[in-house]
Every structure is written in C-alpha cells, then in structure tokens.
Design a protein around this motif. Sequence first.
Motif, PDB file in Angstrom:
ATOM      1  N   CYS A 236       0.923  -1.158   0.013  1.00  0.00           N
ATOM      2  CA  CYS A 236      -0.004   0.119  -0.068  1.00  0.00           C
ATOM      3  C   CYS A 236       0.994   1.178  -0.063  1.00  0.00           C
ATOM      4  O   CYS A 236       0.803   2.176  -0.559  1.00  0.00           O
ATOM      5  CB  CYS A 236      -0.833  -0.027   1.076  1.00  0.00           C
ATOM      6  SG  CYS A 236      -2.217  -1.323   1.095  1.00  0.00           S
ATOM      7  N   ALA A 237       1.851   1.209   0.756  1.00  0.00           N
ATOM      8  CA  ALA A 237       2.861   2.425   0.783  1.00  0.00           C
ATOM      9  C   ALA A 237       3.361   2.693  -0.676  1.00  0.00           C
ATOM     10  O   ALA A 237       3.677   3.609  -0.972  1.00  0.00           O
ATOM     11  CB  ALA A 237       3.881   2.072   1.754  1.00  0.00           C
TER      12      ALA A 237
ATOM     13  N   ALA B 233      -1.707  -6.148  -3.058  1.00  0.00           N
ATOM     14  CA  ALA B 233      -2.174  -6.166  -1.600  1.00  0.00           C
ATOM     15  C   ALA B 233      -3.617  -6.842  -1.273  1.00  0.00           C
ATOM     16  O   ALA B 233      -3.579  -7.836  -0.519  1.00  0.00           O
ATOM     17  CB  ALA B 233      -2.264  -4.799  -0.916  1.00  0.00           C
ATOM     18  N   ILE B 234      -4.426  -6.358  -1.967  1.00  0.00           N
ATOM     19  CA  ILE B 234      -5.749  -7.174  -2.015  1.00  0.00           C
ATOM     20  C   ILE B 234      -5.476  -8.436  -2.420  1.00  0.00           C
ATOM     21  O   ILE B 234      -6.011  -9.524  -1.807  1.00  0.00           O
ATOM     22  CB  ILE B 234      -6.942  -6.271  -2.891  1.00  0.00           C
ATOM     23  CG1 ILE B 234      -6.996  -5.163  -2.216  1.00  0.00           C
ATOM     24  CG2 ILE B 234      -8.123  -7.105  -2.970  1.00  0.00           C
ATOM     25  CD1 ILE B 234      -7.935  -3.956  -2.906  1.00  0.00           C
ATOM     26  N   LYS B 235      -4.781  -8.891  -3.454  1.00  0.00           N
ATOM     27  CA  LYS B 235      -4.500 -10.307  -4.037  1.00  0.00           C
ATOM     28  C   LYS B 235      -3.994 -11.319  -3.005  1.00  0.00           C
ATOM     29  O   LYS B 235      -4.150 -12.270  -2.732  1.00  0.00           O
ATOM     30  CB  LYS B 235      -3.839 -10.070  -5.232  1.00  0.00           C
ATOM     31  CG  LYS B 235      -3.752 -11.626  -5.789  1.00  0.00           C
ATOM     32  CD  LYS B 235      -2.840 -11.599  -7.264  1.00  0.00           C
ATOM     33  CE  LYS B 235      -2.593 -12.642  -7.826  1.00  0.00           C
ATOM     34  NZ  LYS B 235      -1.862 -12.714  -9.016  1.00  0.00           N
ATOM     35  N   LEU B 236      -2.846 -10.435  -2.183  1.00  0.00           N
ATOM     36  CA  LEU B 236      -2.152 -11.109  -1.096  1.00  0.00           C
ATOM     37  C   LEU B 236      -3.239 -11.484  -0.219  1.00  0.00           C
ATOM     38  O   LEU B 236      -2.870 -12.682   0.564  1.00  0.00           O
ATOM     39  CB  LEU B 236      -1.247 -10.256  -0.694  1.00  0.00           C
ATOM     40  CG  LEU B 236      -0.295 -10.935   0.636  1.00  0.00           C
ATOM     41  CD1 LEU B 236       0.462 -11.974   0.156  1.00  0.00           C
ATOM     42  CD2 LEU B 236       0.752  -9.898   1.058  1.00  0.00           C
ATOM     43  N   VAL B 237      -4.064 -10.731   0.211  1.00  0.00           N
ATOM     44  CA  VAL B 237      -4.980 -10.955   1.618  1.00  0.00           C
ATOM     45  C   VAL B 237      -5.846 -11.942   0.916  1.00  0.00           C
ATOM     46  O   VAL B 237      -6.250 -13.021   1.709  1.00  0.00           O
ATOM     47  CB  VAL B 237      -5.860  -9.777   1.690  1.00  0.00           C
ATOM     48  CG1 VAL B 237      -6.855  -9.998   2.703  1.00  0.00           C
ATOM     49  CG2 VAL B 237      -4.721  -8.605   2.536  1.00  0.00           C
TER      50      VAL B 237
ATOM     51  N   THR C 253      -7.725  -4.859   3.611  1.00  0.00           N
ATOM     52  CA  THR C 253      -6.748  -3.988   3.184  1.00  0.00           C
ATOM     53  C   THR C 253      -6.725  -2.689   3.476  1.00  0.00           C
ATOM     54  O   THR C 253      -5.830  -1.976   4.125  1.00  0.00           O
ATOM     55  CB  THR C 253      -6.415  -4.189   1.678  1.00  0.00           C
ATOM     56  OG1 THR C 253      -6.287  -5.788   1.354  1.00  0.00           O
ATOM     57  CG2 THR C 253      -5.100  -3.406   1.132  1.00  0.00           C
ATOM     58  N   GLU C 254      -8.093  -2.063   3.151  1.00  0.00           N
ATOM     59  CA  GLU C 254      -8.203  -0.728   3.410  1.00  0.00           C
ATOM     60  C   GLU C 254      -8.186  -0.361   5.101  1.00  0.00           C
ATOM     61  O   GLU C 254      -7.845   0.748   5.571  1.00  0.00           O
ATOM     62  CB  GLU C 254      -9.510  -0.099   2.808  1.00  0.00           C
ATOM     63  CG  GLU C 254      -9.331   0.020   1.257  1.00  0.00           C
ATOM     64  CD  GLU C 254     -10.821   0.333   0.900  1.00  0.00           C
ATOM     65  OE1 GLU C 254     -11.801   0.438   1.303  1.00  0.00           O
ATOM     66  OE2 GLU C 254     -10.731   0.722  -0.368  1.00  0.00           O
ATOM     67  N   SER C 255      -8.416  -1.537   5.837  1.00  0.00           N
ATOM     68  CA  SER C 255      -8.575  -1.329   7.362  1.00  0.00           C
ATOM     69  C   SER C 255      -7.002  -1.196   7.808  1.00  0.00           C
ATOM     70  O   SER C 255      -6.720  -0.589   8.780  1.00  0.00           O
ATOM     71  CB  SER C 255      -9.248  -2.422   7.925  1.00  0.00           C
ATOM     72  OG  SER C 255      -8.408  -3.723   8.065  1.00  0.00           O
ATOM     73  N   LEU C 256      -6.248  -1.996   6.997  1.00  0.00           N
ATOM     74  CA  LEU C 256      -4.685  -1.965   7.416  1.00  0.00           C
ATOM     75  C   LEU C 256      -4.036  -0.572   7.098  1.00  0.00           C
ATOM     76  O   LEU C 256      -3.133  -0.125   7.538  1.00  0.00           O
ATOM     77  CB  LEU C 256      -3.970  -3.114   6.765  1.00  0.00           C
ATOM     78  CG  LEU C 256      -4.227  -4.410   7.468  1.00  0.00           C
ATOM     79  CD1 LEU C 256      -3.685  -5.533   6.572  1.00  0.00           C
ATOM     80  CD2 LEU C 256      -3.894  -4.387   8.829  1.00  0.00           C
ATOM     81  N   CYS C 257      -4.560   0.028   5.772  1.00  0.00           N
ATOM     82  CA  CYS C 257      -3.982   1.031   5.150  1.00  0.00           C
ATOM     83  C   CYS C 257      -5.134   1.947   4.417  1.00  0.00           C
ATOM     84  O   CYS C 257      -4.941   1.805   3.231  1.00  0.00           O
ATOM     85  CB  CYS C 257      -2.652   0.599   4.303  1.00  0.00           C
ATOM     86  SG  CYS C 257      -3.123  -0.663   3.251  1.00  0.00           S
ATOM     87  N   PRO C 258      -5.902   2.658   5.313  1.00  0.00           N
ATOM     88  CA  PRO C 258      -6.581   3.395   4.802  1.00  0.00           C
ATOM     89  C   PRO C 258      -6.393   4.370   3.723  1.00  0.00           C
ATOM     90  O   PRO C 258      -5.150   5.021   3.419  1.00  0.00           O
ATOM     91  CB  PRO C 258      -7.107   4.273   6.004  1.00  0.00           C
ATOM     92  CG  PRO C 258      -6.381   4.166   6.876  1.00  0.00           C
ATOM     93  CD  PRO C 258      -5.407   2.999   6.570  1.00  0.00           C
ATOM     94  N   ILE C 259      -7.103   4.759   2.606  1.00  0.00           N
ATOM     95  CA  ILE C 259      -6.852   5.635   1.474  1.00  0.00           C
ATOM     96  C   ILE C 259      -6.921   6.955   2.070  1.00  0.00           C
ATOM     97  O   ILE C 259      -7.756   7.345   2.670  1.00  0.00           O
ATOM     98  CB  ILE C 259      -8.039   5.398   0.270  1.00  0.00           C
ATOM     99  CG1 ILE C 259      -7.856   3.996  -0.292  1.00  0.00           C
ATOM    100  CG2 ILE C 259      -7.751   6.527  -0.585  1.00  0.00           C
ATOM    101  CD1 ILE C 259      -8.997   3.626  -1.074  1.00  0.00           C
TER     102      ILE C 259
END
Length: 86
Positions: free
Chosen positions: A27-28, A35-39, A54-60
């Motif tokens: 995400c960084a 990242a979504i694919k990895l999850v 993914t968005e909970s780990l690294c919000p937009i």
Amino acid sequence: RFEASTLQSRLTDDEFEDMRANVRELCANQRRIPAIKLVRETLGYGLKESKDYTESLCPIVKDPDPINDGRADCDSLDSNFDDIPF
C-alpha cells in the motif's frame, strides 16, 4: 472486525504478521491491487472482504487539495525567473 477464515487459522502468528507487513508495504508503494490479492490468497477472503481488510490496514488518504495539484510550487518558481535577464 474480520472473522478468521480456515486459511488464517492455519497461519502462525509470525506468518500472519508478515502478511500484514507485506500488505502495508504494498500500500505504501501505491500497489493496492497486489495487496488485496495477497490478502485473498493468504486469508481465503472474497474480493470485498479482502478489499475491506486491506483498507483497514492502510486507509486511503486523499489529497487535501486535488485542484492545486502542486501548482503553488510552480508559481513560486515563475517568480524566481523574473529576476533573470534573458
């Protein structure tokens, strides 16, 4: 909160934390889709759940001034060129 999937319950704590760190790193680097694919692959979530996780780990974070788009910096450069004789 996200429910533990069968795959997640098979991960060790270290593997789970490694996956979370990898998602944050992706995400960084502006790589949300990988990242979504990895999850999805690691935790066995569906697409929506993986995206939400993914968005909970690294919000937009949105650009606070998308209209400016860095033009203020260009304006200050223009004023510096006024002093240069051509």
